[in-house]
Scaffold this motif. Sequence first.
Motif, PDB file in Angstrom:
ATOM      1  N   ILE A   1      10.639  24.146  12.326  1.00  0.00           N
ATOM      2  CA  ILE A   1      11.326  23.755  11.085  1.00  0.00           C
ATOM      3  C   ILE A   1      11.398  24.935  10.122  1.00  0.00           C
ATOM      4  N   LYS A   2      10.286  25.669  10.009  1.00  0.00           N
ATOM      5  CA  LYS A   2      10.228  26.791   9.063  1.00  0.00           C
ATOM      6  C   LYS A   2      11.008  28.002   9.572  1.00  0.00           C
ATOM      7  N   ASN A   3      10.725  28.429  10.800  1.00  0.00           N
ATOM      8  CA  ASN A   3      11.273  29.704  11.284  1.00  0.00           C
ATOM      9  C   ASN A   3      12.733  29.595  11.715  1.00  0.00           C
ATOM     10  N   PHE A   4      13.142  28.431  12.224  1.00  0.00           N
ATOM     11  CA  PHE A   4      14.540  28.260  12.617  1.00  0.00           C
ATOM     12  C   PHE A   4      15.390  27.741  11.467  1.00  0.00           C
TER      13      PHE A   4
ATOM     14  N   LEU B   1      15.655  24.789  10.114  1.00  0.00           N
ATOM     15  CA  LEU B   1      16.380  23.617  10.609  1.00  0.00           C
ATOM     16  C   LEU B   1      17.016  22.800   9.491  1.00  0.00           C
ATOM     17  N   VAL B   2      16.320  22.682   8.360  1.00  0.00           N
ATOM     18  CA  VAL B   2      16.871  21.904   7.240  1.00  0.00           C
ATOM     19  C   VAL B   2      17.892  22.729   6.470  1.00  0.00           C
ATOM     20  N   GLU B   3      17.547  23.984   6.164  1.00  0.00           N
ATOM     21  CA  GLU B   3      18.437  24.818   5.357  1.00  0.00           C
ATOM     22  C   GLU B   3      19.794  25.035   6.028  1.00  0.00           C
ATOM     23  N   LEU B   4      19.801  25.163   7.357  1.00  0.00           N
ATOM     24  CA  LEU B   4      21.054  25.424   8.073  1.00  0.00           C
ATOM     25  C   LEU B   4      21.716  24.131   8.570  1.00  0.00           C
ATOM     26  N   GLY B   5      21.144  22.998   8.254  1.00  0.00           N
ATOM     27  CA  GLY B   5      21.785  21.721   8.566  1.00  0.00           C
ATOM     28  C   GLY B   5      21.571  21.208   9.974  1.00  0.00           C
ATOM     29  N   TYR B   6      20.591  21.784  10.702  1.00  0.00           N
ATOM     30  CA  TYR B   6      20.329  21.288  12.051  1.00  0.00           C
ATOM     31  C   TYR B   6      19.650  19.925  12.010  1.00  0.00           C
ATOM     32  N   LEU B   7      18.752  19.755  11.062  1.00  0.00           N
ATOM     33  CA  LEU B   7      18.055  18.477  10.895  1.00  0.00           C
ATOM     34  C   LEU B   7      18.079  18.083   9.431  1.00  0.00           C
ATOM     35  N   SER B   8      18.091  16.785   9.193  1.00  0.00           N
ATOM     36  CA  SER B   8      17.947  16.283   7.824  1.00  0.00           C
ATOM     37  C   SER B   8      16.467  16.163   7.489  1.00  0.00           C
TER      38      SER B   8
ATOM     39  N   PRO C   1      18.134  32.284  18.479  1.00  0.00           N
ATOM     40  CA  PRO C   1      17.741  33.562  19.112  1.00  0.00           C
ATOM     41  C   PRO C   1      16.296  33.952  18.827  1.00  0.00           C
ATOM     42  N   LEU C   2      15.730  33.483  17.710  1.00  0.00           N
ATOM     43  CA  LEU C   2      14.350  33.819  17.388  1.00  0.00           C
ATOM     44  C   LEU C   2      13.391  33.313  18.463  1.00  0.00           C
ATOM     45  N   ALA C   3      13.800  32.306  19.226  1.00  0.00           N
ATOM     46  CA  ALA C   3      12.942  31.738  20.270  1.00  0.00           C
ATOM     47  C   ALA C   3      12.879  32.618  21.512  1.00  0.00           C
TER      48      ALA C   3
END
Length: 802
Positions: A492-495, A497-504, A701-703
Amino acid sequence: MANSDLYKTPLYCKAYYIPGDEDLTYIKDNPLTKIEMCDPAKILQLCENLTDIRTKNLEAKSNIYFKSEAEAEKVFFINLFDVSDEAMIQVVQDKILDVPLRTSLGEDTISNIVEYKDETLKCAEDLDPKIQALIDKVVPNESGDLVLVPILAKERRTNIPKKLYVTPVYLVCFVNPNRDASFIIRLVHETFRYCLTLLLNTRQCEEEKRLKNQCQSLLSVARKLFSHLGDLNDLLKEIMSEARRLTNAERCSLFLLDPDHMHLVAKVFDGVSPTDKKTEVRIAKDQGIAGHVAATGKTLNIKNAYKHPLFYKGMDEATGFKTRNILCFPIRDEGGIVGVAQLCNKIGGGHFDYFDEQVANAFSIYCGISIMHSLVYKKIQDAQARSQLSNELMMYHMRVSDNDVADVVLCDKYHDMTDFDSFQFMPRKVLHFEIPCYIIKVFENLKLFEEFRIKRDILTRFLLYVKKGYRDLPYHNWVHAFSVMHFAYLAIKNFQLVELGYLSKLEVLAYLISCLCHDIDHRGTTNSFQQQSNSVLAGLYSSEGSVMERHHLSQTLATLNTEGCNLLECLNRSDYIKCLDLIKNMILATDLQVHYRLHARQVTMAMEGYNRKNAEHRYYLCSLLMTCADLSDQTKEWTETKNVARLIYAEFFTQGDLEKKMGKEPAAMMNREKASIPDHQLEFLSDCCVCIFQILARIFPLAEGLVESINQNIKAWEKSKPIFKQLSLNYTTSYEILTSQEFEDAVQAALGPKEQPDDLLGEEESSGEDQQGEEEEDEDEDDESEDKRPGEQTAHMCCEIT
């Protein structure tokens, strides 16, 4: 001639004057007509011979009589049934047909015959086309003259008081008669004046006998159905078998209505190969023949399947079965339609008739009642099983006290470990009693307290109950749950997920809860072991699949419903329902079998690009993130992953020992004497873990660093293979080798300082003993209990993402 004339007293021995014959001068009605008369002796002889109890034999004898008197080529009856609007030919001359010829008639066809003013019908001009087609099957059009005489009967109807109802019951057909039509009309009507009652009574007796047999069959069916209430699949098989028998059909399909998804579902099939029987078929409630019947509630009797617009030919093409005709009827209980039964191909080449429809409709009542009671019975059994499990769980654990909650809420320690927000962090290094505090810290960092107005004491009580829900197992314990949740936090933090809209935010909340609870009350054994041992869990969940995962979900919901534990209580109704659905999907996603079903679609999503507005993409991504979190131990440095393998195989070998006591040979990976742990680990990492994290790296890509960590561990296990083989000469079991310091030192020496994954991850191994054996105490569930473990996942599905 008026209809009433048909019932005038026949003029027996009526003669007509013929010039030159002076002996017949006593009647002179029509001196130009030849003598015509019906012989009463022959009629009486016919009546004497009509002693059979079957209408077929009576018709055959009548046909012989009429053929002789009319000097016809052949004679046959067309039976007319006013109730079913049907015409039938069962005897041609004296030959009884193996399969009667039938056709359904329009609503006005029979009444039009009553209104016919003449006493004969001409095929080409006045006859109903369906009756004409029926006759053509017996007598082609080019065969010559055809005379048809309608026979009317009078009966009283309750809806027409004090009046006689006139209805046609037969059409008597004469092929190429030598006598003229007027003689044939007189012959037929005078004969039937004495024989009609006998024929009709025999026909009615046959129908009553048929109804009696059907009623007895239905009573027998009821007894059989109610003897299968304990197993719904067995009940459905019995329903299909009895439906085929009652209607004399070749095959039967049975669909039950899934009200949640508005689909018709078939899990049990008739006439398919054994390998196909586990396949579930779903069709929309309003599509196809079965869907139409489910939507309208009306029976469909299709004479020619391939000409019907709702028929789908693809099923025949796939199975090689040829569908000729179909009888499809709804199954109801007190609340409405619960399913649809579809019968195919009347045996003998005919089609389903009116009486088959009546039997099917009567039979459907028994089906609906038995299915309803079976489902109720199953719910009772499930309730008893859940009660047993709940009692077992309550006896195993203690309640959480207010003091325990206060100790966590009021904790004043700083709880800050280096690189906590980095993928290099080792969550298993967190002390056991500090884990709830670190979880609260995660909720603070993600600002979930403010977003959803979560109370700290409620979250704390929930966490402590979840902690108690995990058993004291080597691997599937509370520490594993925290490790999985920590990876979710990192993602959640590194990808972003919330800021880029992947997850609510709501999906994030569900993600964290699912990670914490995904293995709650794990038993340390696989799904297959639960089923083979006929455990309570298997009895409760085996029909749905993912036995352990469904139990974890059930215990999660039970914990949320525990007093003072519902951290979702501040959500509105819509978000509350959505969050529970997300938790369900994510926990079930930890079953690797679920992952393999979604694998191809996740690869496609990664290759084509993630669409944030696509609901299916969001589901695939949530499932992928859950699987990655569950397998995240394999992305840590070598010493940590070796320690995790030690914990996993401790559970594996315990299950293997249980299987041996049951008289079963365990799988190689669960046999402490035979397991080649490096080989199993390599198979697991290469065939499963790398593939899954490559999908993640394609999206984020960070993964890529996580994929590289797994590859470094693969190299380490490769180096360990010869060492493991060499040490097997000195140790009794593979587990002793894995846990020996000699094995650890030899592998570290083989890796060398440059190849050690420590350099990549930037972490020195922390002694597993520093945790004071916490990992072995904490119970943590496994991704899927069986599939997520090394070696057990021979899925052979390596996805190459380039």
